[in-house]
Design an enzyme around this catalytic site. Structure first.
Site, PDB file in Angstrom:
ATOM      1  N   MET A   1       0.466  -1.146  -0.299  1.00  0.00           N
ATOM      2  CA  MET A   1      -0.165   0.033   0.468  1.00  0.00           C
ATOM      3  C   MET A   1       0.327   1.890   0.090  1.00  0.00           C
ATOM      4  O   MET A   1       0.560   2.474   0.135  1.00  0.00           O
ATOM      5  CB  MET A   1      -0.818  -0.077   0.976  1.00  0.00           C
ATOM      6  CG  MET A   1      -1.916  -1.205   0.869  1.00  0.00           C
ATOM      7  SD  MET A   1      -3.329  -0.640   2.021  1.00  0.00           S
ATOM      8  CE  MET A   1      -2.714  -0.301   4.207  1.00  0.00           C
TER       9      MET A   1
ATOM     10  N   TYR B   1       4.053   4.139   0.457  1.00  0.00           N
ATOM     11  CA  TYR B   1       4.607   4.261   1.893  1.00  0.00           C
ATOM     12  C   TYR B   1       5.503   3.316   2.490  1.00  0.00           C
ATOM     13  O   TYR B   1       5.996   2.976   3.510  1.00  0.00           O
ATOM     14  CB  TYR B   1       4.012   5.034   3.005  1.00  0.00           C
ATOM     15  CG  TYR B   1       4.449   6.305   3.673  1.00  0.00           C
ATOM     16  CD1 TYR B   1       4.014   7.465   3.026  1.00  0.00           C
ATOM     17  CD2 TYR B   1       5.043   5.976   4.884  1.00  0.00           C
ATOM     18  CE1 TYR B   1       5.181   8.654   4.413  1.00  0.00           C
ATOM     19  CE2 TYR B   1       5.800   7.153   5.594  1.00  0.00           C
ATOM     20  CZ  TYR B   1       5.998   8.257   4.894  1.00  0.00           C
ATOM     21  OH  TYR B   1       6.063   9.482   5.481  1.00  0.00           O
TER      22      TYR B   1
ATOM     23  N   GLY C   1      11.256  -3.271   5.487  1.00  0.00           N
ATOM     24  CA  GLY C   1      10.251  -4.318   5.673  1.00  0.00           C
ATOM     25  C   GLY C   1      10.213  -4.944   4.380  1.00  0.00           C
ATOM     26  O   GLY C   1       9.773  -5.565   3.477  1.00  0.00           O
ATOM     27  N   HIS C   2       9.310  -3.757   3.114  1.00  0.00           N
ATOM     28  CA  HIS C   2       8.742  -3.680   2.439  1.00  0.00           C
ATOM     29  C   HIS C   2      10.320  -3.688   0.761  1.00  0.00           C
ATOM     30  O   HIS C   2       9.965  -5.060   0.284  1.00  0.00           O
ATOM     31  CB  HIS C   2       8.054  -2.461   1.501  1.00  0.00           C
ATOM     32  CG  HIS C   2       6.894  -1.963   2.529  1.00  0.00           C
ATOM     33  ND1 HIS C   2       6.703  -1.191   2.936  1.00  0.00           N
ATOM     34  CD2 HIS C   2       5.768  -2.723   2.314  1.00  0.00           C
ATOM     35  CE1 HIS C   2       5.770  -1.551   3.656  1.00  0.00           C
ATOM     36  NE2 HIS C   2       4.896  -2.405   2.833  1.00  0.00           N
TER      37      HIS C   2
ATOM     38  N   GLN D   1      -2.555 -12.156   7.753  1.00  0.00           N
ATOM     39  CA  GLN D   1      -2.641 -11.467   6.672  1.00  0.00           C
ATOM     40  C   GLN D   1      -2.423 -13.004   4.917  1.00  0.00           C
ATOM     41  O   GLN D   1      -3.041 -13.542   5.016  1.00  0.00           O
ATOM     42  CB  GLN D   1      -2.733  -9.798   6.087  1.00  0.00           C
ATOM     43  CG  GLN D   1      -2.180 -10.232   4.370  1.00  0.00           C
ATOM     44  CD  GLN D   1      -2.046  -9.092   4.650  1.00  0.00           C
ATOM     45  OE1 GLN D   1      -2.930  -7.775   4.581  1.00  0.00           O
ATOM     46  NE2 GLN D   1      -0.808  -8.168   4.243  1.00  0.00           N
TER      47      GLN D   1
ATOM     48  N   VAL E   1      11.146  -7.408   9.034  1.00  0.00           N
ATOM     49  CA  VAL E   1      11.988  -6.738   9.246  1.00  0.00           C
ATOM     50  C   VAL E   1      12.185  -5.731  10.264  1.00  0.00           C
ATOM     51  O   VAL E   1      11.403  -5.397  10.779  1.00  0.00           O
ATOM     52  CB  VAL E   1      12.612  -6.354   8.262  1.00  0.00           C
ATOM     53  CG1 VAL E   1      14.424  -5.801   7.934  1.00  0.00           C
ATOM     54  CG2 VAL E   1      12.622  -7.516   6.968  1.00  0.00           C
TER      55      VAL E   1
ATOM     56  N   MET F   1       9.474  -2.870  11.942  1.00  0.00           N
ATOM     57  CA  MET F   1       9.146  -1.962  10.936  1.00  0.00           C
ATOM     58  C   MET F   1       7.976  -2.279  10.227  1.00  0.00           C
ATOM     59  O   MET F   1       7.437  -3.199   9.982  1.00  0.00           O
ATOM     60  CB  MET F   1      10.280  -2.512   9.585  1.00  0.00           C
ATOM     61  CG  MET F   1      11.567  -2.119  10.168  1.00  0.00           C
ATOM     62  SD  MET F   1      12.414  -1.215   8.754  1.00  0.00           S
ATOM     63  CE  MET F   1      13.652  -1.405   9.455  1.00  0.00           C
ATOM     64  N   SER F   2       6.909  -0.648  10.234  1.00  0.00           N
ATOM     65  CA  SER F   2       6.159  -0.546  10.279  1.00  0.00           C
ATOM     66  C   SER F   2       5.481   1.061   9.490  1.00  0.00           C
ATOM     67  O   SER F   2       6.624   2.049  10.430  1.00  0.00           O
ATOM     68  CB  SER F   2       5.099  -0.961  11.363  1.00  0.00           C
ATOM     69  OG  SER F   2       3.825  -0.563  10.844  1.00  0.00           O
TER      70      SER F   2
ATOM     71  N   ARG G   1       2.997   2.495  10.664  1.00  0.00           N
ATOM     72  CA  ARG G   1       2.705   3.078  11.592  1.00  0.00           C
ATOM     73  C   ARG G   1       3.467   3.718  12.293  1.00  0.00           C
ATOM     74  O   ARG G   1       3.070   4.822  13.154  1.00  0.00           O
ATOM     75  CB  ARG G   1       1.743   1.734  12.183  1.00  0.00           C
ATOM     76  CG  ARG G   1      -0.104   1.971  11.231  1.00  0.00           C
ATOM     77  CD  ARG G   1       0.007   0.736  12.111  1.00  0.00           C
ATOM     78  NE  ARG G   1      -0.858  -0.403  11.289  1.00  0.00           N
ATOM     79  CZ  ARG G   1      -2.034  -0.788  11.681  1.00  0.00           C
ATOM     80  NH1 ARG G   1      -1.580  -1.745  12.542  1.00  0.00           N
ATOM     81  NH2 ARG G   1      -2.496  -1.509  11.076  1.00  0.00           N
TER      82      ARG G   1
HETATM   83  O1  PAF Z   1      -0.869  -5.745   3.949  1.00  0.00           O
HETATM   84  C1  PAF Z   1      -0.614  -4.573   3.371  1.00  0.00           C
HETATM   85  O2  PAF Z   1       0.042  -3.395   2.688  1.00  0.00           O
HETATM   86  C2  PAF Z   1      -1.665  -4.653   2.554  1.00  0.00           C
HETATM   87  O3  PAF Z   1      -2.877  -5.620   3.498  1.00  0.00           O
HETATM   88  C3  PAF Z   1      -2.322  -5.496   0.935  1.00  0.00           C
HETATM   89  C4  PAF Z   1      -1.110  -6.964   1.169  1.00  0.00           C
HETATM   90  C5  PAF Z   1      -0.996  -5.047   0.258  1.00  0.00           C
HETATM   91  C6  PAF Z   1      -3.455  -5.581   0.313  1.00  0.00           C
HETATM   92  O4  PAF Z   1      -3.853  -4.278  -0.012  1.00  0.00           O
END
Ligand code: PAF
Length: 278
Positions: free
Chosen positions: A27, A29, A33-34, A150, A173, A181-182, A184
């Site tokens: 999503m 930002y 971690g991403h 999730q 991470v 890491m988040s 938020r």
């Molecule tokens: O984890 C997230 O950022 C969201 O829930 C995802 C998997 C991209 C779905 O919108």
């Protein structure tokens, strides 16, 4: 790095990609971690596609979808550095056209933990992931262990609906002090940021109890809650759970691979974290 903004173009480009395609749904930002998900995706596949889509259907009305942090130029600069091949940034209007009435509802495991506190959240997550999988048709999709439920929900959906892809789980991470890491974390004041490490300390305590042979989930939860409540900046503990890592049912006796997870409000943000007991 190619930036794609429409579903039609993403589908067209996808048809021309030889070799395995990985999808990292986000999503935006982004944080490290991403980027770790993208590094793994790139290491294990020929192509790494990252989607950036703030999915309105996974927000409850009070959760303020419009206030969700967004910074596409910053995200793109970060993704360049980890050699993402494509970034798919569809609009909400195109993803959910007027008259969209189809939803993916994974039952039971979405009634617990985050699902109990955020009704409808996983319906939005499962639906958007299903749509992204259909558009990008990846061989593998990468998700972080930090959002443990999730991951369980997506795995269940992929298996139940016989989808043709592998779901890959990437370890959480953490910052140097252990905080997961988040996006938020950005909302935490300096004092709250210092306090937030209590989530990690509580998980470490569970791991220690497990290593010392304690198999009582009630005692484990009790000790974790006691530790968290000692932190004055904790506003609310939503849950502390010791559950089966597939069914997410609370355990009567702690077993190997139990999922210990928690959700705690510190100041404004609500933070989640987990470990799997080894
Ligand atoms: O984890 C997230 O950022 C969201 O829930 C995802 C998997 C991209 C779905 O919108």
């Amino acid at each position: 790095m190619k930036v794609i903004e429409t579903i039609a173009e993403m589908k067209r480009v996808r048809l021309e990609l030889p070799g395995s395609v990985a999808l990292v749904p986000t999503m935006g930002y982004l944080h490290d971690g991403h980027l770790e998900l993208v590094r793994r995706a790139k290491a294990e596949n020929r192509w790494g596609v990252v989607s950036i889509f703030v999915n309105p259907t996974q927000f409850a009305p009070h959760e303020d979808y419009t206030a969700y942090l967004r910074d596409i130029p910053r995200d793109l600069a970060m993704l360049e550095k980890v050699n993402a091949d494509m970034v798919f940034i569809p609009s909400a209007d195109e993803m959910y056209r007027t008259g969209h009435h189809t939803w993916v509802n994974v039952e039971q495991i979405t009634d617990r933990l985050e699902g109990e506190i955020r009704p409808g959240h996983f319906r939005g997550v499962a639906t958007v992931c299903n749509k992204l999988f259909n558009i990008v048709q990846p061989a593998r999709a990468y998700f972080g262990q930090k959002d443990a439920q999730q991951l369980v929900v997506i795995r269940r959906m992929v298996s139940d609906l016989n989808m043709n892809l592998e779901v890959v789980n990437v370890p959480t991470v953490r910052e140097a002090d252990g905080l997961a890491m988040s996006s938020r974390n950005t909302y935490l004041s300096p004092d709250e940021r210092r306090a937030a490490v209590v989530l990690y300390h509580a998980l470490k305590l569970a791991q220690k109890m497990w290593s010392q042979g304690d198999r009582d989930p009630h005692r484990m939860r009790h000790e974790m809650i006691k530790l968290i409540e000692e932190e004055p900046l904790v506003e609310k503990i939503d849950y502390v759970s010791v559950a089966d890592s597939e069914t997410l049912e609370e355990l009567h006796e702690v077993s190997p691979r139990a999922l210990v997870s928690l959700a705690v409000k510190i100041g404004r943000p609500r933070l989640i974290d987990n470990i799997v007991l080894e």
